[in-house]
Motif scaffolding. Structure first.
Motif, PDB file in Angstrom:
ATOM      1  N   PRO A  20       0.823  -1.226   0.000  1.00  0.00           N
ATOM      2  CA  PRO A  20       0.000   0.000   0.000  1.00  0.00           C
ATOM      3  C   PRO A  20       0.847   1.261   0.000  1.00  0.00           C
ATOM      4  O   PRO A  20       0.692   2.153   0.831  1.00  0.00           O
ATOM      5  N   PHE A  21       1.801   1.332  -0.936  1.00  0.00           N
ATOM      6  CA  PHE A  21       2.660   2.496  -1.082  1.00  0.00           C
ATOM      7  C   PHE A  21       2.647   2.887  -2.561  1.00  0.00           C
ATOM      8  O   PHE A  21       3.157   2.155  -3.402  1.00  0.00           O
ATOM      9  N   SER A  22       2.094   4.007  -2.867  1.00  0.00           N
ATOM     10  CA  SER A  22       2.109   4.474  -4.255  1.00  0.00           C
ATOM     11  C   SER A  22       1.723   5.942  -4.282  1.00  0.00           C
ATOM     12  O   SER A  22       1.108   6.465  -3.363  1.00  0.00           O
ATOM     13  N   CYS A  23       2.124   6.598  -5.346  1.00  0.00           N
ATOM     14  CA  CYS A  23       1.767   8.001  -5.522  1.00  0.00           C
ATOM     15  C   CYS A  23       2.048   8.378  -6.970  1.00  0.00           C
ATOM     16  O   CYS A  23       2.946   7.823  -7.617  1.00  0.00           O
ATOM     17  N   GLU A  24       1.275   9.313  -7.479  1.00  0.00           N
ATOM     18  CA  GLU A  24       1.440   9.749  -8.860  1.00  0.00           C
ATOM     19  C   GLU A  24       1.299  11.256  -8.911  1.00  0.00           C
ATOM     20  O   GLU A  24       0.431  11.847  -8.255  1.00  0.00           O
ATOM     21  N   ASN A  25       2.197  11.891  -9.657  1.00  0.00           N
ATOM     22  CA  ASN A  25       2.038  13.318  -9.907  1.00  0.00           C
ATOM     23  C   ASN A  25       2.141  13.547 -11.410  1.00  0.00           C
ATOM     24  O   ASN A  25       1.951  12.612 -12.195  1.00  0.00           O
ATOM     25  N   GLY A 177       9.934  10.056   0.461  1.00  0.00           N
ATOM     26  CA  GLY A 177       9.957   9.114   1.575  1.00  0.00           C
ATOM     27  C   GLY A 177      10.135   9.785   2.912  1.00  0.00           C
ATOM     28  O   GLY A 177      10.709  10.875   3.019  1.00  0.00           O
ATOM     29  N   ILE A 178       9.625   9.128   3.957  1.00  0.00           N
ATOM     30  CA  ILE A 178       9.807   9.556   5.333  1.00  0.00           C
ATOM     31  C   ILE A 178      10.163   8.333   6.169  1.00  0.00           C
ATOM     32  O   ILE A 178       9.453   7.321   6.124  1.00  0.00           O
ATOM     33  N   ILE A 207       6.536   6.415   0.152  1.00  0.00           N
ATOM     34  CA  ILE A 207       7.272   5.391   0.896  1.00  0.00           C
ATOM     35  C   ILE A 207       7.476   5.840   2.339  1.00  0.00           C
ATOM     36  O   ILE A 207       8.045   6.914   2.593  1.00  0.00           O
ATOM     37  N   TYR A 208       7.027   5.018   3.273  1.00  0.00           N
ATOM     38  CA  TYR A 208       7.345   5.196   4.698  1.00  0.00           C
ATOM     39  C   TYR A 208       8.245   4.031   5.110  1.00  0.00           C
ATOM     40  O   TYR A 208       7.976   2.875   4.761  1.00  0.00           O
ATOM     41  N   THR A 209       9.287   4.327   5.883  1.00  0.00           N
ATOM     42  CA  THR A 209      10.203   3.280   6.304  1.00  0.00           C
ATOM     43  C   THR A 209      10.471   3.368   7.805  1.00  0.00           C
ATOM     44  O   THR A 209      10.178   4.376   8.457  1.00  0.00           O
TER      45      THR A 209
END
Length: 784
Positions: A20-25, A177-178, A207-209
């Motif tokens: 569940p990690f995604s993003c679009e610009n 990312g964070i 992305i979260y880590t």
């Protein structure tokens, strides 16, 4: 003894499942599956380098970011250290070198992504791990879901969110990312709470880590909420003893991601061995990424390891062979601790932490040093990064396979260390024979047989080879080269240049230590190969074409015409020196290879900025540039030969002088950090150093370099401590002096005690029990 290693690629890779990690610009999409990160629906193997904006002068950010980018780094990771911005409660400071927004905007300007590490607790060898002193007095349980602590943690995140509003990837910005917290290995509920706070503040990223290392099999984290990220260092200066370390598992190929030795000074250690699989958490649902692959090591007072370039580059190569699909280094660029309004800001035992670090220096022996010094591992890593850029789409989906014979334990220095990454049809075979302790040795007569899924058997190389001590490299098999299949080769792929208009592909490989280069192609293609020199051996054996006695360098490529596509293919085989002098950039809207054997490069748009310690040199360009690029040097001559053009250039001359005078020792505020034993103060020395450098303002930098023997060294300028270091027996003490208007410094050295309980790799010869003195001094101009 000979080694016939066998390896079977027999695991069917699981179908891709997306996390569940995604993003679009605008025109760009990032998402994550259980194996790798995707960019625009293609496998992506990014490179990430740590650079702390608050530990570098603001006016140098731009220059240093361009150096990082020129090493083919995609992502800049940076801590946001709480104590730097709110040392005094309710007094936030985001100005000067604390200007987070300006730093992120500069990264965006140069098309570099950003990975934020906002803590709240960071470690980072910072005072209280980054917590302000006032927070420790609140009486709450830190780094937990204690309501009082969460109140202040949220307040800290709110301040960060205000600074970076509109700069997230979703907004068209660079922040992808964070990392939540750091080295928290036993409280997944707290990690989830921090993520919820971040998202409530619109800190949404693809992305979260979290850091994944820790005792008992690794850190505990909320499933599906974050990606565990790992690390590995050449040495462990945080270990509390002063003996040699055990052999480091990070110099072995293994499927264990968790290095439980990282940070074990702050939590109970449960040792990890190279075969400790049962204690490693199952990470098969997450891609293998690193955030703290050691670009070097920071020295502690009691342990002062010297990190060499092969320590760093071999470990990165090994992690790639182990399946890592994001190489993230800590540190990639060194820095300096600030002096706060109330206290110094380095970790120290007086604050209840286990180690004493220098007051100022955070050089880390990184690929780029505290003052922007470019070190040999920068160049070795750039070779690996060039490969990741050009072949990452190929290697990222590949699984990892190990041979039938493995090292028996971490003390085994005679069994070959190797691994294969493959998709069942093609891949890369990795070898490594480098390790710090104990001494390694040559391994004779190695040959590997790889059984692929379709029944094909690859034997590499065609004849057994000797693996030299210290060597590490990887070779391709069944690699498509512009429509021709390279069945195997004993050279490491470096990069490629595509020219679609001319239907032409150019590949660059580099030779490997102690191994003669050889290319083996499928089918009889002998009639399609030419070379502009005599002596190349082209032999057809069955359904293979074997090419050996390869000319090295940029003058004599192997030239092919692909039988089926008609594509022109060129293969250059570079020496190690040429490869490490090789840069790849985009200039005038085309990819360009530049070889600069005496200078470093950085790129700003279509401008090439050349800098280094020689006032003259040359650049070789491939392909030849149709138009002139902007260039900071004075061009002496420009010539074209074959497919290349060469530019000879020079800079303005510069001369320097230096004078050293010993003085009586005077008391300063930071003397207490020089003496672990006050009784040694009487042997300490103090010097006044003055210098002059001609044409200083036209230089990129000027570095004062001192060779000395002592324990702790400190430099003062106008009454303020400028830099310090712990003597390690090898490295020099360096200070950038370009910006110093008054060209003199006060230097203090405390004596080195040969009976002191500290770890130094290379002790000097002593003439007395206590020793301190300067042995050599010079100013190194960095031309620009």
């Amino acid at each position: 003894m000979s080694w016939t290693l066998k390896l079977k690629v027999d695991k069917r890779e699981n179908a891709i499942t997306y996390l569940p990690f995604s993003c679009e610009n605008k025109g760009l999409k990032i998402r994550v599956n259980q194996k790798f990160i995707e960019k625009n629906d293609k496998p992506w193997l990014p490179i990430m380098g740590e650079f702390h904006f608050s530990r570098c002068d603001e006016d140098l950010w731009e220059r240093e970011l361009l150096k990082i980018k020129a090493c083919n780094v995609d992502i800049v990771a940076t801590y946001v250290l709480w104590i730097y911005h709110e040392e005094i409660e309710n007094h936030f400071d985001w100005s000067g070198n604390k200007n987070l927004r300006k730093f992120v905007e500069l990264c965006h300007k140069y098309n570099m992504f950003v990975f934020l590490r906002p803590g709240p607790w960071a470690h980072a060898e910072c005072r209280n791990g980054g917590f302000p002193d006032w927070l420790l007095k609140k009486g709450c349980k830190l780094r937990t879901n204690d309501p009082t602590y969460l109140y202040y943690a949220r307040r800290w995140y709110e301040q960060i969110a205000l600074q970076i509003k509109g700069l997230y990837f979703k907004d068209g910005g660079p922040i992808i990312g964070i990392q939540l917290e750091n080295e928290l290995y036993d409280d997944k509920k707290h990690i989830k709470a921090l993520k919820e706070i971040a998202q409530q503040l619109d800190m949404h990223v693809p992305i979260y880590t979290v850091t994944g290392w820790g005792a008992n099999g690794g850190a505990k984290f909320p499933s599906g909420e974050v990606i565990p990220s790992f690390g590995g260092y050449p040495e462990a200066p945080w270990e509390q003893h002063t003996h040699e370390l055990l052999p480091n598992p990070n110099f072995f190929f293994t499927d264990i991601r968790n290095d439980s030795s990282i940070g074990n000074d702050l939590f109970k250690k449960e040792g990890a061995g190279i075969k400790d699989n049962s204690k490693d958490t199952d990470y098969s649902d997450y891609p293998y990424i690193t955030c703290e692959l050691g670009g070097g090591n920071q020295k502690t007072y009691h342990r002062r390891p010297v990190i060499n370039s092969d320590d760093v580059a071999s470990m990165a190569t090994i992690k790639l062979g182990c399946g890592c699909n994001l190489l993230g280094y800590y540190m990639f660029h060194g820095g300096k601790h600030s002096i706060g309004k109330l206290t110094t800001l380095q970790e120290s035992k007086e604050t209840g932490y286990p180690n004493d670090y220098p007051v100022i220096s955070y050089d880390f022996q990184a690929p780029i040093g505290q003052y922007g010094q470019v070190r040999p591992h920068y160049h070795k890593l750039r070779n690996l990064h060039m490969f990741a850029h050009d072949f990452g789409e190929t290697i990222a989906p590949m699984g990892v396979y190990f041979p039938d014979v493995l090292p028996a334990n971490r003390y085994d220095t005679t069994t070959p260390r190797m691994a294969v990454r493959s998709d069942g049809k093609k891949g890369f075979v990795f070898f490594a024979n480098h390790q710090r302790y104990p001494g390694i040795q040559d391994i004779p007569k190695i040959q590997v047989t790889i059984d692929l899924m379709d029944g094909e058997k690859i034997v590499i190389p065609s004849q057994p080879f000797d693996l030299p001590k210290g060597a590490y490299f990887f070779w391709p098999f069944n690699l498509d080269i512009g429509g021709i299949t390279l069945e195997s080769a004993t050279v490491q792929p470096l990069c490629k240049v595509e020219d679609r208009e001319k239907n032409k592909s150019t590949y660059f490989f580099k030779v490997c230590d102690g191994v003669n280069p050889e290319y083996v192609f499928k089918k009889d293609i002998s009639g399609h190969v030419t070379c502009d020199t005599k002596g190349v051996n082209i032999e057809v054996r069955g359904n293979r074409t074997i090419i050996s006695n390869i000319p090295l360098g940029i003058e004599y490529p192997l030239s092919f015409t692909a039988p089926e596509t008609g594509k022109q293919i060129l293969i250059y085989t570079l020496t190690q020196q040429q490869a490490e002098s090789c840069w790849k950039a985009k200039l005038l809207n085309r990819e360009v290879i530049i070889i600069s054997e005496s200078h470093n490069l950085r790129f700003e748009g279509n401008k090439i900025i050349v800098y280094g310690e020689k006032n003259h040199g040359s650049l070789v360009f491939y392909p030849k540039l149709d138009k002139s690029v902007h260039f900071n040097g004075h061009i002496i001559e420009q010539t074209a030969s074959g497919r290349f053009c060469k530019v000879n250039f020079s800079f303005v001359q510069s001369k320097s002088r230096i004078e050293i005078k010993e003085q009586g020792f005077q008391t300063d505020l930071y003397d207490k950090y020089m003496f672990m034993d006050e009784s040694e103060r009487y042997c300490a020395k103090q010097y006044n150093i003055s210098w002059d450098v001609t044409n200083l303002q036209e230089l990129d930098d000027a570095i004062l370099e001192l060779e000395y023997i002592g324990d702790v060294i400190q430099a003062y300028y106008k009454g303020q401590i400028l830099n310090d270091d712990f003597y390690d027996g090898v490295n020099t003490f360096q200070i950038s002096v370009k910006k110093l208007e008054d060209r003199n410094l006060k230097l203090k050295i405390s004596p080195l005690n040969k009976n002191k309980r500290i770890y130094i790799q290379q002790w000097p010869e002593f003439t007395s029990k206590l020793t301190c003195n300067i042995t050599q001094a010079k100013v190194r101009p960095i031309f620009n």
